[in-house]
Scaffold this active site. Structure first.
Site, PDB file in Angstrom:
ATOM      1  N   SER A  14       0.836  -1.202   0.000  1.00  0.00           N
ATOM      2  CA  SER A  14       0.000   0.000   0.000  1.00  0.00           C
ATOM      3  C   SER A  14       0.869   1.249   0.000  1.00  0.00           C
ATOM      4  O   SER A  14       1.658   1.476   0.921  1.00  0.00           O
ATOM      5  CB  SER A  14      -0.919   0.012   1.225  1.00  0.00           C
ATOM      6  OG  SER A  14      -1.492   1.298   1.359  1.00  0.00           O
ATOM      7  N   HIS A  39      -1.251  -1.130  -4.281  1.00  0.00           N
ATOM      8  CA  HIS A  39      -2.521  -0.737  -3.654  1.00  0.00           C
ATOM      9  C   HIS A  39      -2.495   0.769  -3.387  1.00  0.00           C
ATOM     10  O   HIS A  39      -1.549   1.291  -2.794  1.00  0.00           O
ATOM     11  CB  HIS A  39      -2.678  -1.523  -2.345  1.00  0.00           C
ATOM     12  CG  HIS A  39      -3.974  -1.312  -1.635  1.00  0.00           C
ATOM     13  ND1 HIS A  39      -5.143  -1.949  -2.009  1.00  0.00           N
ATOM     14  CD2 HIS A  39      -4.291  -0.557  -0.558  1.00  0.00           C
ATOM     15  CE1 HIS A  39      -6.124  -1.592  -1.187  1.00  0.00           C
ATOM     16  NE2 HIS A  39      -5.626  -0.743  -0.292  1.00  0.00           N
ATOM     17  N   ASP A  41      -4.642   3.892  -1.750  1.00  0.00           N
ATOM     18  CA  ASP A  41      -5.730   4.235  -0.829  1.00  0.00           C
ATOM     19  C   ASP A  41      -6.184   5.670  -1.053  1.00  0.00           C
ATOM     20  O   ASP A  41      -5.441   6.605  -0.775  1.00  0.00           O
ATOM     21  CB  ASP A  41      -5.251   4.078   0.615  1.00  0.00           C
ATOM     22  CG  ASP A  41      -5.049   2.621   0.988  1.00  0.00           C
ATOM     23  OD1 ASP A  41      -6.031   1.856   0.907  1.00  0.00           O
ATOM     24  OD2 ASP A  41      -3.919   2.250   1.345  1.00  0.00           O
ATOM     25  N   MET A  43      -8.727   8.590  -0.002  1.00  0.00           N
ATOM     26  CA  MET A  43      -9.538   8.982   1.162  1.00  0.00           C
ATOM     27  C   MET A  43     -10.029  10.407   1.003  1.00  0.00           C
ATOM     28  O   MET A  43      -9.284  11.274   0.533  1.00  0.00           O
ATOM     29  CB  MET A  43      -8.692   8.884   2.432  1.00  0.00           C
ATOM     30  CG  MET A  43      -8.045   7.531   2.624  1.00  0.00           C
ATOM     31  SD  MET A  43      -7.028   7.548   4.111  1.00  0.00           S
ATOM     32  CE  MET A  43      -6.383   5.870   4.070  1.00  0.00           C
ATOM     33  N   HIS A  72      -8.286   1.522  -3.980  1.00  0.00           N
ATOM     34  CA  HIS A  72      -9.229   1.336  -2.872  1.00  0.00           C
ATOM     35  C   HIS A  72      -9.867   2.694  -2.586  1.00  0.00           C
ATOM     36  O   HIS A  72      -9.225   3.567  -1.997  1.00  0.00           O
ATOM     37  CB  HIS A  72      -8.445   0.794  -1.660  1.00  0.00           C
ATOM     38  CG  HIS A  72      -9.251   0.640  -0.425  1.00  0.00           C
ATOM     39  ND1 HIS A  72      -8.686   0.315   0.798  1.00  0.00           N
ATOM     40  CD2 HIS A  72     -10.593   0.732  -0.193  1.00  0.00           C
ATOM     41  CE1 HIS A  72      -9.628   0.228   1.714  1.00  0.00           C
ATOM     42  NE2 HIS A  72     -10.790   0.494   1.148  1.00  0.00           N
ATOM     43  N   MET A  74     -12.072   5.086  -0.690  1.00  0.00           N
ATOM     44  CA  MET A  74     -12.745   5.354   0.592  1.00  0.00           C
ATOM     45  C   MET A  74     -13.341   6.745   0.491  1.00  0.00           C
ATOM     46  O   MET A  74     -12.942   7.681   1.186  1.00  0.00           O
ATOM     47  CB  MET A  74     -11.717   5.247   1.741  1.00  0.00           C
ATOM     48  CG  MET A  74     -11.281   3.807   2.000  1.00  0.00           C
ATOM     49  SD  MET A  74      -9.780   3.693   3.006  1.00  0.00           S
ATOM     50  CE  MET A  74      -8.547   3.734   1.701  1.00  0.00           C
ATOM     51  N   MET A 143     -11.509  -5.587   5.415  1.00  0.00           N
ATOM     52  CA  MET A 143     -10.709  -4.671   6.223  1.00  0.00           C
ATOM     53  C   MET A 143     -10.481  -5.296   7.596  1.00  0.00           C
ATOM     54  O   MET A 143     -11.437  -5.682   8.270  1.00  0.00           O
ATOM     55  CB  MET A 143     -11.425  -3.326   6.403  1.00  0.00           C
ATOM     56  CG  MET A 143     -11.576  -2.475   5.154  1.00  0.00           C
ATOM     57  SD  MET A 143     -10.038  -2.055   4.308  1.00  0.00           S
ATOM     58  CE  MET A 143      -9.084  -1.283   5.613  1.00  0.00           C
ATOM     59  N   GLY A 148      -8.875   4.275   7.036  1.00  0.00           N
ATOM     60  CA  GLY A 148      -8.545   5.687   7.201  1.00  0.00           C
ATOM     61  C   GLY A 148      -7.083   5.934   7.513  1.00  0.00           C
ATOM     62  O   GLY A 148      -6.558   6.990   7.192  1.00  0.00           O
ATOM     63  N   PHE A 149      -6.430   4.965   8.117  1.00  0.00           N
ATOM     64  CA  PHE A 149      -5.040   5.170   8.533  1.00  0.00           C
ATOM     65  C   PHE A 149      -4.242   3.886   8.388  1.00  0.00           C
ATOM     66  O   PHE A 149      -4.778   2.795   8.610  1.00  0.00           O
ATOM     67  CB  PHE A 149      -4.987   5.620  10.003  1.00  0.00           C
ATOM     68  CG  PHE A 149      -5.752   6.881  10.262  1.00  0.00           C
ATOM     69  CD1 PHE A 149      -5.161   8.125  10.046  1.00  0.00           C
ATOM     70  CD2 PHE A 149      -7.082   6.832  10.674  1.00  0.00           C
ATOM     71  CE1 PHE A 149      -5.884   9.297  10.249  1.00  0.00           C
ATOM     72  CE2 PHE A 149      -7.813   7.995  10.875  1.00  0.00           C
ATOM     73  CZ  PHE A 149      -7.209   9.237  10.666  1.00  0.00           C
ATOM     74  N   GLY A 150      -2.961   4.049   8.055  1.00  0.00           N
ATOM     75  CA  GLY A 150      -2.043   2.922   8.113  1.00  0.00           C
ATOM     76  C   GLY A 150      -1.560   2.729   9.540  1.00  0.00           C
ATOM     77  O   GLY A 150      -1.819   3.562  10.423  1.00  0.00           O
ATOM     78  N   GLY A 151      -0.887   1.624   9.767  1.00  0.00           N
ATOM     79  CA  GLY A 151      -0.220   1.416  11.045  1.00  0.00           C
ATOM     80  C   GLY A 151      -1.104   1.048  12.216  1.00  0.00           C
ATOM     81  O   GLY A 151      -0.672   1.127  13.361  1.00  0.00           O
ATOM     82  N   ASP A 181      -6.746  -6.353   4.308  1.00  0.00           N
ATOM     83  CA  ASP A 181      -6.076  -5.039   4.345  1.00  0.00           C
ATOM     84  C   ASP A 181      -6.175  -4.465   5.749  1.00  0.00           C
ATOM     85  O   ASP A 181      -7.269  -4.285   6.279  1.00  0.00           O
ATOM     86  CB  ASP A 181      -6.793  -4.113   3.337  1.00  0.00           C
ATOM     87  CG  ASP A 181      -6.168  -2.734   3.208  1.00  0.00           C
ATOM     88  OD1 ASP A 181      -5.085  -2.494   3.773  1.00  0.00           O
ATOM     89  OD2 ASP A 181      -6.791  -1.887   2.522  1.00  0.00           O
ATOM     90  N   GLY A 182      -5.010  -4.189   6.338  1.00  0.00           N
ATOM     91  CA  GLY A 182      -4.972  -3.527   7.643  1.00  0.00           C
ATOM     92  C   GLY A 182      -4.191  -4.335   8.662  1.00  0.00           C
ATOM     93  O   GLY A 182      -4.603  -5.439   9.025  1.00  0.00           O
ATOM     94  N   GLY A 183      -3.040  -3.814   9.080  1.00  0.00           N
ATOM     95  CA  GLY A 183      -2.248  -4.513  10.099  1.00  0.00           C
ATOM     96  C   GLY A 183      -1.647  -5.818   9.620  1.00  0.00           C
ATOM     97  O   GLY A 183      -1.375  -6.708  10.428  1.00  0.00           O
ATOM     98  N   GLY A 203       0.926  -2.009   4.109  1.00  0.00           N
ATOM     99  CA  GLY A 203       1.604  -0.723   3.993  1.00  0.00           C
ATOM    100  C   GLY A 203       2.864  -0.698   4.827  1.00  0.00           C
ATOM    101  O   GLY A 203       3.985  -0.850   4.328  1.00  0.00           O
TER     102      GLY A 203
HETATM  103  C1  DX5 Z   1      -6.337   1.758   5.574  1.00  0.00           C
HETATM  104  C2  DX5 Z   1      -5.892   1.364   4.207  1.00  0.00           C
HETATM  105  C3  DX5 Z   1      -4.787   0.380   4.176  1.00  0.00           C
HETATM  106  C4  DX5 Z   1      -3.515   0.857   4.830  1.00  0.00           C
HETATM  107  C5  DX5 Z   1      -2.864  -0.354   5.433  1.00  0.00           C
HETATM  108  O1  DX5 Z   1      -7.481   2.527   5.466  1.00  0.00           O
HETATM  109  O2  DX5 Z   1      -6.986   0.793   3.491  1.00  0.00           O
HETATM  110  O3  DX5 Z   1      -4.537  -0.048   2.845  1.00  0.00           O
HETATM  111  O4  DX5 Z   1      -2.630   1.479   3.939  1.00  0.00           O
HETATM  112  O5  DX5 Z   1      -1.777   0.053   6.195  1.00  0.00           O
HETATM  113  P1  DX5 Z   1      -1.065  -0.956   7.208  1.00  0.00           P
HETATM  114  O6  DX5 Z   1      -0.601  -2.127   6.412  1.00  0.00           O
HETATM  115  O7  DX5 Z   1       0.039  -0.127   7.758  1.00  0.00           O
HETATM  116  O8  DX5 Z   1      -2.088  -1.353   8.241  1.00  0.00           O
HETATM  117 ZN    ZN Z   2      -6.505  -0.004   1.453  1.00  0.00          ZN
END
Ligand code: DX5
Ligand code: ZN
Length: 242
Positions: A14, A39, A41, A43, A72, A74, A143, A148-151, A181-183, A203
Site C-alpha cells: 500500500s 494498492h 488508498d 480517502m 481502494h 474510501m 478490512m 482511514g489510517f495505516g499502522g 487489508d490492515g495490520g 503498507g
Molecule cells: C487503511 C488502508 C490500508 C492501509 C494499510 O485505510 O486501506 O490499505 O494502507 O496500512 P497498514 O498495512 O500499515 O495497516
Molecule cells: Zn486499502
C-alpha cells in the site's frame, strides 16, 4: 481444508506508507522488489477521517511501473469519481457498499469501463452485504482495521469473515480474489491466509522497512506456510492428532 491448496498469493503493498517525497522511486522500487499489485488508498475526509490523494497522483505514477493499480476508494459518494480513476490508470477499482446508494450499479460501471471491480467490507459490515454483489465482483476485500489510517492493529475478529467469504467465493461461477487489508505483517498474514485470504495488502510492513524485497518475501513465506499447513499453530487444532 481443500480450499487452501493451490492458491497463489498476491502481494499488494500500500502506497500510503511510502515516502511521499519520492513516490516515483518508491513505485519503481516496489516493482523491482517483487510486488504483484500496487494498492492505492484514496480517502476523502468524509467517508473516512483522513485525506490522501486523487486521480492526479495515479496519472503521474502510471508511466513509471507496469504493476496493476489496485485502487481502494474510501470516498462517498463514490460514483462521480469512478470514471476519473479509470482514466487515470486504475486497473482494479474497489468500493465500499456504503459509499453509494446502488453498489451493484457502481460495480457494473467499473466493469463497463474494462476494469476489475472490488467490494470492501468494513469491520462492522457483515459478509451478507456482498452476497448480491459477488456476481459482479473480481475482488472482495476484508478490512482488518477501520479504514482511514495505516499502522493500526489487526482485528482478529475479522478472520471469521474470511472463512465465510472463502466458502461464498468457492460457489461463485468466476474467479474472485479474497484480499485482506490492515495490520498485515508476516504473523497476521499467516492467520489471514489460513482463514482463506489469497491477497495480502500491506503498507507499514513493506514500505516501513529498509529492504522491500525482504519484506515482500517474508509475507510470501508466511502465506506459503499457511497454505501448506492450514492448521499450523492454529490455537483451535494445535495439540490434536487430526
Ligand atoms: C487503511 C488502508 C490500508 C492501509 C494499510 O485505510 O486501506 O490499505 O494502507 O496500512 P497498514 O498495512 O500499515 O495497516
Ligand atoms: Zn486499502
Amino acid at each position: 481444508m481443500a480450499h487452501a491448496q493451490g492458491r497463489r498469493l498476491t502481494i499488494a503493498p500500500s502506497l500510503l506508507a511510502a515516502d511521499f517525497t519520492r513516490l516515483k522511486d518508491e513505485v519503481r522500487a516496489i516493482e523491482a522488489a517483487g510486488a504483484d499489485w500496487l494498492h492505492l488508498d484514496v480517502m476523502d475526509g468524509h467517508f473516512v477521517p483522513n485525506l490522501s490523494f486523487g486521480p492526479l497522483v495515479l496519472k503521474a505514477l502510471r508511466p513509471h511501473t507496469r504493476l496493476p493499480f489496485d485502487v481502494h476508494l474510501m470516498i462517498s459518494p463514490v460514483d462521480p469519481y469512478i470514471a476519473a480513476f479509470a482514466e487515470a490508470g486504475a486497473d482494479h477499482i474497489s468500493l465500499h457498499p456504503e459509499a453509494g446508494p446502488h453498489p451493484h450499479r457502481s460495480l457494473q460501471v467499473i466493469r463497463s469501463l474494462g476494469k476489475r471491480a472490488g467490494v470492501v467490507l468494513n469491520p462492522a459490515t457483515p459478509v451478507e452485504a456482498v452476497a448480491w454483489l459477488l456476481e459482479l465482483a473480481d475482488i472482495v476485500l476484508v478490512m482488518t482495521v477501520n479504514p482511514g489510517f495505516g499502522g493500526q492493529a489487526f482485528l482478529p475478529s475479522q478472520l471469521a469473515k474470511l472463512v465465510a467469504l472463502r466458502r461464498m467465493i468457492a460457489a461463485a461461477d468466476h474467479p474472485i480474489a479474497l484480499a485482506v487489508d490492515g495490520g498485515i505483517a508476516p504473523d497476521t498474514a499467516r492467520l489471514a491466509v489460513q482463514a482463506g485470504a489469497d491477497t495480502l495488502i500491506a503498507g507499514t510492513a513493506v514500505f516501513g522497512t529498509t529492504d522491500y524485497a525482504v519484506a515482500i518475501g517474508a509475507l510470501r513465506a508466511a502465506g506459503a506456510v499457511a497454505i501448506a499447513d492450514p492448521h499450523a499453530n492454529d490455537p483451535h487444532t494445535t495439540g490434536t492428532t487430526e
